[in-house]
Write a protein that holds these residues in place. Structure first.
Motif, PDB file in Angstrom:
ATOM      1  N   GLU A 133       0.862  -1.184   0.000  1.00  0.00           N
ATOM      2  CA  GLU A 133       0.000   0.000   0.000  1.00  0.00           C
ATOM      3  C   GLU A 133       0.897   1.232   0.000  1.00  0.00           C
ATOM      4  O   GLU A 133       1.771   1.370   0.862  1.00  0.00           O
ATOM      5  N   TRP A 134       0.670   2.100  -0.985  1.00  0.00           N
ATOM      6  CA  TRP A 134       1.481   3.306  -1.145  1.00  0.00           C
ATOM      7  C   TRP A 134       0.591   4.528  -1.029  1.00  0.00           C
ATOM      8  O   TRP A 134      -0.561   4.520  -1.443  1.00  0.00           O
ATOM      9  N   GLU A 135       1.161   5.584  -0.505  1.00  0.00           N
ATOM     10  CA  GLU A 135       0.442   6.845  -0.340  1.00  0.00           C
ATOM     11  C   GLU A 135      -0.003   7.402  -1.687  1.00  0.00           C
ATOM     12  O   GLU A 135      -1.074   7.987  -1.807  1.00  0.00           O
ATOM     13  N   SER A 136       0.866   7.208  -2.714  1.00  0.00           N
ATOM     14  CA  SER A 136       0.561   7.749  -4.031  1.00  0.00           C
ATOM     15  C   SER A 136       1.417   7.032  -5.079  1.00  0.00           C
ATOM     16  O   SER A 136       2.372   6.334  -4.740  1.00  0.00           O
ATOM     17  N   ARG A 137       1.079   7.239  -6.336  1.00  0.00           N
ATOM     18  CA  ARG A 137       1.908   6.706  -7.425  1.00  0.00           C
ATOM     19  C   ARG A 137       3.300   7.318  -7.387  1.00  0.00           C
ATOM     20  O   ARG A 137       4.290   6.653  -7.674  1.00  0.00           O
ATOM     21  N   ASP A 138       3.372   8.599  -7.041  1.00  0.00           N
ATOM     22  CA  ASP A 138       4.677   9.264  -6.948  1.00  0.00           C
ATOM     23  C   ASP A 138       5.541   8.633  -5.860  1.00  0.00           C
ATOM     24  O   ASP A 138       6.752   8.492  -6.028  1.00  0.00           O
ATOM     25  N   ALA A 139       4.928   8.260  -4.745  1.00  0.00           N
ATOM     26  CA  ALA A 139       5.676   7.614  -3.661  1.00  0.00           C
ATOM     27  C   ALA A 139       6.236   6.271  -4.121  1.00  0.00           C
ATOM     28  O   ALA A 139       7.383   5.927  -3.812  1.00  0.00           O
ATOM     29  N   LEU A 140       5.445   5.508  -4.859  1.00  0.00           N
ATOM     30  CA  LEU A 140       5.925   4.234  -5.388  1.00  0.00           C
ATOM     31  C   LEU A 140       7.051   4.457  -6.389  1.00  0.00           C
ATOM     32  O   LEU A 140       8.078   3.765  -6.357  1.00  0.00           O
ATOM     33  N   ALA A 141       6.898   5.428  -7.260  1.00  0.00           N
ATOM     34  CA  ALA A 141       7.938   5.725  -8.248  1.00  0.00           C
ATOM     35  C   ALA A 141       9.238   6.131  -7.565  1.00  0.00           C
ATOM     36  O   ALA A 141      10.333   5.711  -7.974  1.00  0.00           O
ATOM     37  N   ALA A 142       9.143   6.927  -6.500  1.00  0.00           N
ATOM     38  CA  ALA A 142      10.338   7.344  -5.759  1.00  0.00           C
ATOM     39  C   ALA A 142      10.999   6.137  -5.095  1.00  0.00           C
ATOM     40  O   ALA A 142      12.233   6.023  -5.058  1.00  0.00           O
ATOM     41  N   HIS A 143      10.200   5.227  -4.571  1.00  0.00           N
ATOM     42  CA  HIS A 143      10.730   4.010  -3.952  1.00  0.00           C
ATOM     43  C   HIS A 143      11.512   3.179  -4.967  1.00  0.00           C
ATOM     44  O   HIS A 143      12.593   2.668  -4.658  1.00  0.00           O
ATOM     45  N   ASP A 144      10.977   3.049  -6.166  1.00  0.00           N
ATOM     46  CA  ASP A 144      11.621   2.228  -7.191  1.00  0.00           C
ATOM     47  C   ASP A 144      13.002   2.731  -7.582  1.00  0.00           C
ATOM     48  O   ASP A 144      13.830   1.944  -8.040  1.00  0.00           O
ATOM     49  N   ILE A 145      13.254   4.015  -7.424  1.00  0.00           N
ATOM     50  CA  ILE A 145      14.572   4.559  -7.793  1.00  0.00           C
ATOM     51  C   ILE A 145      15.407   4.938  -6.574  1.00  0.00           C
ATOM     52  O   ILE A 145      16.447   5.565  -6.711  1.00  0.00           O
TER      53      ILE A 145
END
Length: 57
Positions: free
Chosen positions: A13-25
């Motif tokens: 569960e992620w706060e937002s798509r941006d949070a997931l994208a930041a995690h991936d990099i």
């Protein structure tokens, strides 16, 4: 694809798509990918669900 020993599912569960994208990099994910290239031998399949769809209140 039941029975495929190279397939697994993560429920996150992620706060937002941006949070997931930041995690991936993030540094630790880049390092993990470099240490285990087979882990991401292909692109991840991401399925977005509404919280109630996965059993959250």
């Amino acid at each position: 694809m039941s029975g495929d020993p190279d397939r697994f599912v993560l429920l996150e569960e992620w706060e937002s798509r941006d949070a997931l994208a930041a995690h991936d990099i993030s540094a630790h994910m880049v390092a993990a990918d470099a240490a285990s290239p087979a882990f991401r031998a292909g692109p991840a399949q991401v399925v977005e669900c509404e919280p109630e769809a996965v059993g959250n209140p």
